[in-house]
Design an enzyme around this catalytic site. Structure first.
Site, PDB file in Angstrom:
ATOM      1  NE  ARG A   1      16.905  -7.107  -9.416  1.00 47.16           N
ATOM      2  CZ  ARG A   1      17.146  -6.141  -8.268  1.00 47.16           C
ATOM      3  NH1 ARG A   1      16.114  -5.299  -7.652  1.00 47.16           N
ATOM      4  NH2 ARG A   1      18.215  -6.127  -7.866  1.00 47.16           N
TER       5      ARG A   1
ATOM      6  CB  SER B   1      12.613  -4.037  -5.349  1.00 51.37           C
ATOM      7  OG  SER B   1      13.182  -3.543  -4.302  1.00 51.37           O
TER       8      SER B   1
ATOM      9  CD  GLU C   1       1.685  -7.513  -0.974  1.00 49.82           C
ATOM     10  OE1 GLU C   1       0.824  -7.889  -0.047  1.00 49.82           O
ATOM     11  OE2 GLU C   1       2.606  -6.985  -0.971  1.00 49.82           O
TER      12      GLU C   1
ATOM     13  CG  ASP D   1      15.254 -10.182   1.906  1.00 48.42           C
ATOM     14  OD1 ASP D   1      15.956  -9.427   2.661  1.00 48.42           O
ATOM     15  OD2 ASP D   1      14.965  -9.411   1.142  1.00 48.42           O
TER      16      ASP D   1
HETATM   17  C1  LIG Z   1       3.143  -9.100   2.280  1.00 48.69           C
HETATM   18  C2  LIG Z   1       4.373  -8.029   2.031  1.00 48.69           C
HETATM   19  N1  LIG Z   1       4.533  -7.325   0.886  1.00 48.69           N
HETATM   20  C3  LIG Z   1       5.695  -6.603   0.574  1.00 48.69           C
HETATM   21  C4  LIG Z   1       6.705  -6.819   1.560  1.00 48.69           C
HETATM   22  C5  LIG Z   1       7.976  -6.003   1.094  1.00 48.69           C
HETATM   23  N2  LIG Z   1       8.259  -5.142   2.114  1.00 48.69           N
HETATM   24  C6  LIG Z   1       9.272  -5.067   3.111  1.00 48.69           C
HETATM   25  S1  LIG Z   1       9.366  -3.911   4.333  1.00 48.69           S
HETATM   26  C7  LIG Z   1       8.001  -3.155   3.225  1.00 48.69           C
HETATM   27  C8  LIG Z   1       7.791  -1.469   3.723  1.00 48.69           C
HETATM   28  C9  LIG Z   1       6.664  -1.610   4.761  1.00 48.69           C
HETATM   29  O1  LIG Z   1       6.712  -0.261   5.348  1.00 48.69           O
HETATM   30  P1  LIG Z   1       7.272  -0.310   7.070  1.00 48.69           P
HETATM   31  O2  LIG Z   1       6.927  -1.553   7.682  1.00 48.69           O
HETATM   32  O3  LIG Z   1       6.489   0.976   7.731  1.00 48.69           O
HETATM   33  O4  LIG Z   1       8.760  -0.114   6.676  1.00 48.69           O
HETATM   34  P2  LIG Z   1       9.855   0.681   7.609  1.00 48.69           P
HETATM   35  O5  LIG Z   1       9.047   1.624   8.542  1.00 48.69           O
HETATM   36  O6  LIG Z   1      10.696  -0.353   8.663  1.00 48.69           O
HETATM   37  O7  LIG Z   1      11.003   1.229   6.865  1.00 48.69           O
HETATM   38  C10 LIG Z   1       7.670  -3.754   2.066  1.00 48.69           C
HETATM   39  C11 LIG Z   1       6.727  -3.366   1.135  1.00 48.69           C
HETATM   40  C12 LIG Z   1       6.691  -7.471   2.719  1.00 48.69           C
HETATM   41  N3  LIG Z   1       7.691  -7.827   3.393  1.00 48.69           N
HETATM   42  N4  LIG Z   1       5.573  -8.285   2.710  1.00 48.69           N
END
Ligand SMILES: Cc1ncc(C[n+]2csc(CCOP(=O)(O)OP(=O)(O)O)c2C)c(N)n1
Ligand SMILES: [Mg+2]
Lengths: 282, 331
Positions: free
Chosen positions: B27, B54, B75, B134
């Site tokens: 990456r 990432s 997405e 993960d």
């Molecule tokens: C479909 C999908 N896209 C991307 C992710 C990667 N991802 C994991 S947590 C996150 C941020 C989401 O925001 P939120 O749930 O509000 O996070 P927090 O408040 O817990 O920090 C992302 C983009 C995922 N888990 N699932």
């Protein structure tokens, strides 16, 4: 259980979260710590669930949509008696039941697999539909995050739940205003989120997600409400209880090193003292 | 028998004499390549779905904030907005975790990118077991199959960080839709800036006569280690099949005709991906016994990446064992 007792449970769970994440070396502290009060309220006070009978068909369903905050779910389930607390030590380790994101069947009490965001509310809606077909009075609590509101799948469920008047479906959103790349309002603005839900036909209750009086009242009011699904919009502080994590999006998915872990536990100890001597607001 | 390294690929010195190789994540090679591509061509734009750092898209986003679009955790929107940008004359690179893109937005990619034939480059990071702790939800082991089946789609699975940088530059200049598969874990870098890269042209890393090892992803160095461990027991021909679609039948068939045995290695299900492409090609053009290393119809699980790769035989030991079993079976 008194609010003070609930606050103490939540504090214990926060300790468990920090210890497990510190040991695992990867995972998500921000949302996990922020939701500890709501998880405590559900499992120790409001939800009709029984750790001795986790598959009771009449149980309330608790569906975690934003699976990355599973440390709070695991710790709460362990403290509620679903499985031994020691399991927490194996979080994210090869062969562990404590998968990095929750996997249905890996542990008792997990209603579904999650991690990929935006699909929990749909599944919860499906459960609510199915339970209603069977004339069950069980409620479906779906815990969601603000970031996952950016997924189209989530809004498809918002519309469906409204169409089918799923009044046993109660969504509790972790409105902490953070996600990975920054604040939610920078990445993709969501406010005024309450107005949006009302426009979609939902009942909306707005609360401080760390105030047990408000949490309990909101769940009871949502449970009594009929005719539409309810959103409990819970304003929370990500990283709650750990001074250097509070409010910071950088702690979304980063774990504390050994020194940070000690500092976090010391912060949580201080909160515990304040809860015990009555100087802490809960 | 010592391994005969290709003399035309300008690979890292020390690849076979035990000198430690530089280490970098695939990456990271994308991040560098993306930035360079952006500097070369103002039509190159970047999109991210809340995973900017990432996927290493942040280097481009910082340098070219006006050519960067943050779509949030969305997405399906990522793929379709990218398609629209391409329709407006841009060359979009749209990145996320592979589990969600192309894991979640397949139909959007199919219709709005491939069928439309827009030059969108879908970039999926943390692919396969490289999502590590993960766990299975994030470890997509099906993405190459999903992308390979699509008409018009170029599918590139680079072997190291340097090759990823070069591949990114090549894709930016290629008019076709593409999928670029990235890995989270740091792995050895065995190519150099002088190593040629041509989309659709496999690389014979070392010549051999007993077994062909076809690799997709960061396992070439493991295959070379296996060759060294096997010594005189078996001579391995190691092929870097960095492009899965369009598929380089010529290189594969020439090798299979020589060795009569083919082993595939990939961080993916053994159906549908590299092994699928290899078996289809051989079945039609040159029926040859094949052994497939990869995930055997099972999901992943949480764990450290090296231990997960070992568990599924994506390692020198795994390759050695496979070669020995293969020789016994086909003796
Ligand atoms: C479909 C999908 N896209 C991307 C992710 C990667 N991802 C994991 S947590 C996150 C941020 C989401 O925001 P939120 O749930 O509000 O996070 P927090 O408040 O817990 O920090 C992302 C983009 C995922 N888990 N699932
Ligand atoms: Mg959030």
């Amino acid at each position: 259980m008194t609010n003070q007792e609930l606050a103490l449970y939540a504090n214990t769970i926060r300790h468990d979260i920090i210890k497990a994440l510190g040991k695992a070396g990867s995972g998500h502290p921000g949302g996990s710590l922020g939701m500890a009060d709501i998880f405590t309220a559900l499992y120790f006070s409001e939800a009709h669930v029984d750790p001795k009978n986790p598959n009771d068909p009449n149980r309330d369903r608790i569906v975690l949509s934003n699976g990355h905050i599973c440390p709070v779910l695991y710790a709460t389930l362990a403290r509620a008696g679903y499985f031994p607390l020691e399991e927490m030590q194996t979080l994210r380790v090869l062969g562990s039941k404590m998968q990095g994101h929750p996997h249905r069947g890996a542990l008792p009490g997990l209603e579904t697999t999650s991690g990929p965001l935006g699909s929990g509310l749909s599944q919860a809606a499906g459960m609510a539909l199915g339970l209603r077909m069977d004339k069950s009075a069980a409620r479906v609590f779906c815990l969601t995050s603000d970031g996952e509101h950016q997924e189209g799948n989530h809004w498809e469920a918002v519309m469906l739940a409204s169409k089918y008047k799923l009044d046993r479906l109660i969504q509790i959103m972790d409105r902490n205003y953070i996600q990975i790349d920054g604040t939610t309002e920078d990445v993709m603005p969501l406010d005024p989120v309450a107005d949006k839900y009302r426009a979609f036909g939902w009942n909306v209750i707005e609360i401080d997600g760390h105030n047990f009086t408000q949490i309990l009242e909101a769940i009871r009011s949502a449970s009594a409400h009929t005719g539409t699904p309810t959103l409990i919009n819970a304003r929370t502080i990500p990283g709650k209880g750990v001074s250097y994590m509070e409010g910071k999006f950088t702690w979304h998915g980063k774990t504390p090193n050994a020194e940070d872990t000690q500092k976090a536990l010391a912060d949580l100890d201080a909160v515990r003292d304040a809860i015990e001597n009555g100087t802490y607001v809960y | 028998m010592s391994t005969k390294l290709s003399s035309t690929l300008n690979l890292q010195h020390g690849l076979t004499d035990g000198t430690p190789l530089p280490i970098s994540a695939i990456r990271e090679g994308f991040g560098k390549g993306m930035l360079e591509a952006g500097k070369h061509d103002p039509r190159v734009v970047g999109l991210s779905a809340d995973l900017t750092e990432s996927t290493q898209m942040h280097l481009f986003a910082k340098e070219f904030p006006d050519r960067f679009v943050q779509v949030g955790v969305a997405e399906q929107n990522l793929a379709t907005v990218a398609s629209g940008l391409a329709a407006a004359g841009k060359i979009p690179f749209a990145s996320s975790f592979a589990a969600f893109s192309p894991g979640r937005n397949w139909e959007q990619i199919r219709t709005t990118i491939c069928y439309n034939n827009q030059p969108v480059k879908m970039v999926g990071s943390h692919s396969g077991l490289s999502a590590g702790p993960d766990g299975a939800t994030h470890q997509i082991l099906e993405d190459v199959a999903l992308m390979r089946v699509l008409p018009n789609m170029v599918v590139v699975v680079p072997a190291d960080a340097e090759q990823t940088r070069t591949a990114t530059l090549a894709l930016a200049q290629d008019p076709r839709p593409a999928y670029l598969r990235l890995v989270r874990e740091k792995t050895p870098v065995f190519t150099t800036p002088e190593t040629p890269f041509e989309i659709g042209k496999a690389q014979v890393i070392s010549e051999g006569s007993d077994v062909t090892i076809v690799v997709a992803g960061p396992f070439i160095v493991e295959a070379l280690k296996a060759a060294a461990q096997l010594g005189n027991l078996a001579s391995l021909e190691i092929i870097n099949m960095h492009t899965i679609s369009p598929f380089d039948h010529t290189t594969l068939i020439a090798s299979a005709q020589k060795t009569g045995r083919v082993i595939t290695i990939e961080d993916h299900q053994i159906i549908g991906g590299l092994a699928g492409a290899v078996c289809e090609s051989l079945a039609e053009h040159c029926p040859t016994p094949v052994m497939r290393l990869g995930l055997k119809n099972t999901f992943g699980e949480s764990g450290q990446v090296p231990e997960l790769w070992k568990k599924h035989n994506l390692s020198a030991e795994g390759i050695v064992a496979a070669v020995q079993a293969f020789l016994k079976r086909t003796a």
